[in-house]
Design an enzyme around this catalytic site. Structure first.
Site, mmCIF file in Angstrom:
data_model
loop_
_atom_site.group_PDB
_atom_site.id
_atom_site.type_symbol
_atom_site.label_atom_id
_atom_site.label_comp_id
_atom_site.label_asym_id
_atom_site.label_seq_id
_atom_site.Cartn_x
_atom_site.Cartn_y
_atom_site.Cartn_z
ATOM 1 N N ASN A 44 0.832 -1.211 0.000
ATOM 2 C CA ASN A 44 0.000 0.000 0.000
ATOM 3 C C ASN A 44 0.863 1.257 0.000
ATOM 4 O O ASN A 44 1.948 1.297 0.578
ATOM 5 C CB ASN A 44 -1.034 -0.001 1.139
ATOM 6 N N GLU A 46 0.386 5.201 0.662
ATOM 7 C CA GLU A 46 -0.509 6.248 1.164
ATOM 8 C C GLU A 46 -0.041 7.624 0.692
ATOM 9 O O GLU A 46 1.052 7.781 0.140
ATOM 10 C CB GLU A 46 -0.596 6.156 2.692
ATOM 11 N N CYS A 55 -4.283 0.857 -2.214
ATOM 12 C CA CYS A 55 -4.125 -0.419 -1.520
ATOM 13 C C CYS A 55 -3.059 -1.277 -2.201
ATOM 14 O O CYS A 55 -2.787 -1.139 -3.397
ATOM 15 C CB CYS A 55 -5.422 -1.209 -1.529
ATOM 16 N N GLU A 57 -3.245 -4.387 -3.130
ATOM 17 C CA GLU A 57 -3.776 -5.196 -4.234
ATOM 18 C C GLU A 57 -3.870 -4.365 -5.506
ATOM 19 O O GLU A 57 -3.571 -4.851 -6.604
ATOM 20 C CB GLU A 57 -5.174 -5.724 -3.882
ATOM 21 N N CYS A 89 -10.456 -4.938 0.216
ATOM 22 C CA CYS A 89 -11.563 -3.980 0.290
ATOM 23 C C CYS A 89 -12.393 -4.061 -0.994
ATOM 24 O O CYS A 89 -11.990 -4.680 -1.987
ATOM 25 C CB CYS A 89 -11.035 -2.570 0.522
ATOM 26 N N CYS A 92 -10.682 -2.910 -4.256
ATOM 27 C CA CYS A 92 -9.673 -3.865 -4.740
ATOM 28 C C CYS A 92 -10.315 -5.095 -5.357
ATOM 29 O O CYS A 92 -9.768 -5.683 -6.288
ATOM 30 C CB CYS A 92 -8.725 -4.259 -3.617
HETATM 31 O O1 LIG Z 1 -7.051 -5.044 1.771
HETATM 32 C C1 LIG Z 1 -6.526 -3.961 2.098
HETATM 33 C C2 LIG Z 1 -7.041 -3.148 3.120
HETATM 34 C C3 LIG Z 1 -6.386 -1.973 3.423
HETATM 35 N N1 LIG Z 1 -5.276 -1.601 2.729
HETATM 36 C C4 LIG Z 1 -4.556 -0.356 3.079
HETATM 37 C C5 LIG Z 1 -5.222 0.916 2.681
HETATM 38 C C6 LIG Z 1 -4.621 1.896 3.697
HETATM 39 O O2 LIG Z 1 -3.340 2.335 3.235
HETATM 40 C C7 LIG Z 1 -4.408 1.047 4.933
HETATM 41 C C8 LIG Z 1 -5.468 1.238 5.992
HETATM 42 O O3 LIG Z 1 -6.730 1.069 5.451
HETATM 43 O O4 LIG Z 1 -4.416 -0.301 4.480
HETATM 44 C C9 LIG Z 1 -4.757 -2.384 1.722
HETATM 45 O O5 LIG Z 1 -3.721 -2.070 1.121
HETATM 46 N N2 LIG Z 1 -5.417 -3.532 1.422
HETATM 47 ZN ZN LIG Z 2 -8.313 -2.029 -1.379
#
Ligand SMILES: O=c1ccn([C@H]2C[C@H](O)[C@@H](CO)O2)c(=O)[nH]1
Ligand SMILES: [Zn+2]
Length: 142
Positions: A44, A46, A55, A57, A89, A92
Protein backbone atom coordinates in the site's frame (compact mmCIF):
# COMPACT_ATOMS: atom_id res chain seq x y z
CA UNK A 1 -2.22 -24.57 2.43
CA UNK A 2 -0.44 -25.91 -0.61
CA UNK A 3 3.30 -25.27 -0.60
CA UNK A 4 3.18 -22.89 -3.57
CA UNK A 5 0.64 -20.71 -1.79
CA UNK A 6 2.74 -20.65 1.37
CA UNK A 7 5.49 -19.23 -0.82
CA UNK A 8 3.06 -16.71 -2.30
CA UNK A 9 2.02 -15.58 1.17
CA UNK A 10 5.68 -15.18 2.07
CA UNK A 11 6.17 -12.92 -0.96
CA UNK A 12 3.17 -10.85 0.14
CA UNK A 13 4.69 -10.60 3.61
CA UNK A 14 7.93 -9.38 2.14
CA UNK A 15 6.07 -6.83 0.01
CA UNK A 16 4.30 -5.47 3.10
CA UNK A 17 7.69 -4.45 4.49
CA UNK A 18 7.92 -1.88 1.67
CA UNK A 19 4.55 -0.28 2.41
CA UNK A 20 4.41 3.50 2.50
CA UNK A 21 1.86 3.78 5.30
CA UNK A 22 2.96 6.64 7.58
CA UNK A 23 -0.64 7.78 8.22
CA UNK A 24 -2.52 4.59 9.08
CA UNK A 25 0.58 2.63 10.10
CA UNK A 26 -1.28 -0.33 8.62
CA UNK A 27 1.06 -2.12 6.23
CA UNK A 28 -0.32 -4.46 3.59
CA UNK A 29 1.36 -6.66 1.00
CA UNK A 30 -0.18 -8.42 -1.96
CA UNK A 31 1.26 -11.04 -4.30
CA UNK A 32 -0.32 -12.12 -7.58
CA UNK A 33 0.55 -15.57 -8.95
CA UNK A 34 0.28 -16.09 -12.71
CA UNK A 35 -0.09 -19.29 -14.71
CA UNK A 36 3.48 -18.96 -16.03
CA UNK A 37 4.78 -19.00 -12.45
CA UNK A 38 5.52 -15.28 -12.30
CA UNK A 39 4.67 -13.38 -9.14
CA UNK A 40 3.91 -9.64 -9.11
CA UNK A 41 3.77 -7.94 -5.73
CA UNK A 42 2.49 -4.66 -4.35
CA UNK A 43 2.37 -2.75 -1.09
CA UNK A 44 0.00 0.00 0.00
CA UNK A 45 1.08 3.51 -0.92
CA UNK A 46 -0.51 6.25 1.16
CA UNK A 47 -0.67 9.95 0.44
CA UNK A 48 -0.71 13.09 2.60
CA UNK A 49 -4.07 13.67 0.93
CA UNK A 50 -5.37 10.54 2.64
CA UNK A 51 -8.11 9.68 0.18
CA UNK A 52 -5.60 9.25 -2.62
CA UNK A 53 -3.97 6.27 -0.93
CA UNK A 54 -3.62 3.06 -2.92
CA UNK A 55 -4.13 -0.42 -1.52
CA UNK A 56 -1.51 -3.15 -1.95
CA UNK A 57 -3.78 -5.20 -4.23
CA UNK A 58 -4.43 -2.23 -6.50
CA UNK A 59 -0.70 -1.46 -6.75
CA UNK A 60 0.01 -5.10 -7.65
CA UNK A 61 -2.69 -5.15 -10.36
CA UNK A 62 -1.40 -1.88 -11.82
CA UNK A 63 2.13 -3.28 -11.89
CA UNK A 64 0.96 -6.46 -13.62
CA UNK A 65 -1.08 -4.65 -16.24
CA UNK A 66 1.69 -2.16 -16.90
CA UNK A 67 4.10 -5.08 -17.40
CA UNK A 68 1.78 -6.17 -20.18
CA UNK A 69 -0.01 -9.00 -18.39
CA UNK A 70 -3.51 -9.53 -19.72
CA UNK A 71 -4.61 -12.70 -17.98
CA UNK A 72 -3.36 -15.87 -16.34
CA UNK A 73 -4.14 -14.74 -12.80
CA UNK A 74 -4.24 -17.89 -10.65
CA UNK A 75 -4.07 -16.69 -7.04
CA UNK A 76 -3.79 -13.56 -4.94
CA UNK A 77 -2.29 -13.47 -1.44
CA UNK A 78 -2.93 -10.51 0.85
CA UNK A 79 -1.43 -10.05 4.27
CA UNK A 80 -0.65 -7.45 6.91
CA UNK A 81 1.79 -7.65 9.81
CA UNK A 82 -0.55 -5.21 11.56
CA UNK A 83 -3.70 -7.34 11.57
CA UNK A 84 -4.73 -10.85 12.57
CA UNK A 85 -6.71 -11.28 9.39
CA UNK A 86 -7.41 -9.37 6.22
CA UNK A 87 -9.56 -9.49 3.12
CA UNK A 88 -9.47 -7.15 0.12
CA UNK A 89 -11.56 -3.98 0.29
CA UNK A 90 -14.44 -3.49 -2.13
CA UNK A 91 -12.48 -1.30 -4.53
CA UNK A 92 -9.67 -3.87 -4.74
CA UNK A 93 -12.16 -6.64 -5.48
CA UNK A 94 -13.29 -4.65 -8.50
CA UNK A 95 -9.70 -3.87 -9.52
CA UNK A 96 -8.73 -7.55 -9.22
CA UNK A 97 -11.75 -8.47 -11.30
CA UNK A 98 -10.53 -6.26 -14.15
CA UNK A 99 -7.41 -8.41 -14.52
CA UNK A 100 -9.15 -11.71 -13.82
CA UNK A 101 -11.99 -11.09 -16.26
CA UNK A 102 -9.65 -10.48 -19.19
CA UNK A 103 -9.40 -14.26 -19.62
CA UNK A 104 -12.41 -15.22 -17.51
CA UNK A 105 -10.26 -16.42 -14.61
CA UNK A 106 -11.67 -16.85 -11.11
CA UNK A 107 -8.53 -16.62 -8.98
CA UNK A 108 -8.17 -17.90 -5.46
CA UNK A 109 -7.87 -15.05 -2.95
CA UNK A 110 -5.89 -15.88 0.17
CA UNK A 111 -6.14 -13.66 3.23
CA UNK A 112 -3.31 -14.61 5.51
CA UNK A 113 -2.47 -13.44 9.00
CA UNK A 114 -1.50 -14.50 12.49
CA UNK A 115 -5.17 -15.22 13.10
CA UNK A 116 -5.25 -17.82 10.35
CA UNK A 117 -5.64 -18.09 6.62
CA UNK A 118 -8.90 -17.76 4.72
CA UNK A 119 -9.46 -18.57 1.07
CA UNK A 120 -12.20 -17.55 -1.31
CA UNK A 121 -12.75 -17.44 -5.04
CA UNK A 122 -12.87 -13.87 -6.32
CA UNK A 123 -16.40 -14.60 -7.60
CA UNK A 124 -17.43 -15.25 -3.99
CA UNK A 125 -16.03 -11.90 -2.84
CA UNK A 126 -17.53 -10.05 -5.82
CA UNK A 127 -20.62 -11.85 -7.11
CA UNK A 128 -22.30 -10.62 -10.28
CA UNK A 129 -19.31 -8.42 -11.01
CA UNK A 130 -19.40 -5.54 -13.44
CA UNK A 131 -16.52 -6.23 -15.81
CA UNK A 132 -15.15 -5.80 -19.32
CA UNK A 133 -17.86 -8.08 -20.73
CA UNK A 134 -20.50 -5.50 -19.90
CA UNK A 135 -18.79 -3.11 -22.31
CA UNK A 136 -18.17 -5.63 -25.08
CA UNK A 137 -18.41 -3.95 -28.43
CA UNK A 138 -17.96 -0.57 -26.78
CA UNK A 139 -14.37 -0.76 -25.53
CA UNK A 140 -11.62 0.89 -27.52
CA UNK A 141 -8.10 -0.30 -28.21
CA UNK A 142 -5.93 -0.13 -25.16
O1 LIG B 1 -7.05 -5.04 1.77
C1 LIG B 1 -6.53 -3.96 2.10
C2 LIG B 1 -7.04 -3.15 3.12
C3 LIG B 1 -6.39 -1.97 3.42
N1 LIG B 1 -5.28 -1.60 2.73
C4 LIG B 1 -4.56 -0.36 3.08
C5 LIG B 1 -5.22 0.92 2.68
C6 LIG B 1 -4.62 1.90 3.70
O2 LIG B 1 -3.34 2.34 3.23
C7 LIG B 1 -4.41 1.05 4.93
C8 LIG B 1 -5.47 1.24 5.99
O3 LIG B 1 -6.73 1.07 5.45
O4 LIG B 1 -4.42 -0.30 4.48
C9 LIG B 1 -4.76 -2.38 1.72
O5 LIG B 1 -3.72 -2.07 1.12
N2 LIG B 1 -5.42 -3.53 1.42
ZN1 LIG C 1 -8.31 -2.03 -1.38
Amino acid sequence: MREDYADLVQQAQRAAETAHAPYSRFRVGAALLFADGAVVTGANVENASYGLSLCAETVAVARALSEGRRGGLVAVAVTSPDADTISPCGRCRQVLNELAALDRADPLVIGAGEGGTRQWRLSHLLPDAFGPDALSGKEGEG
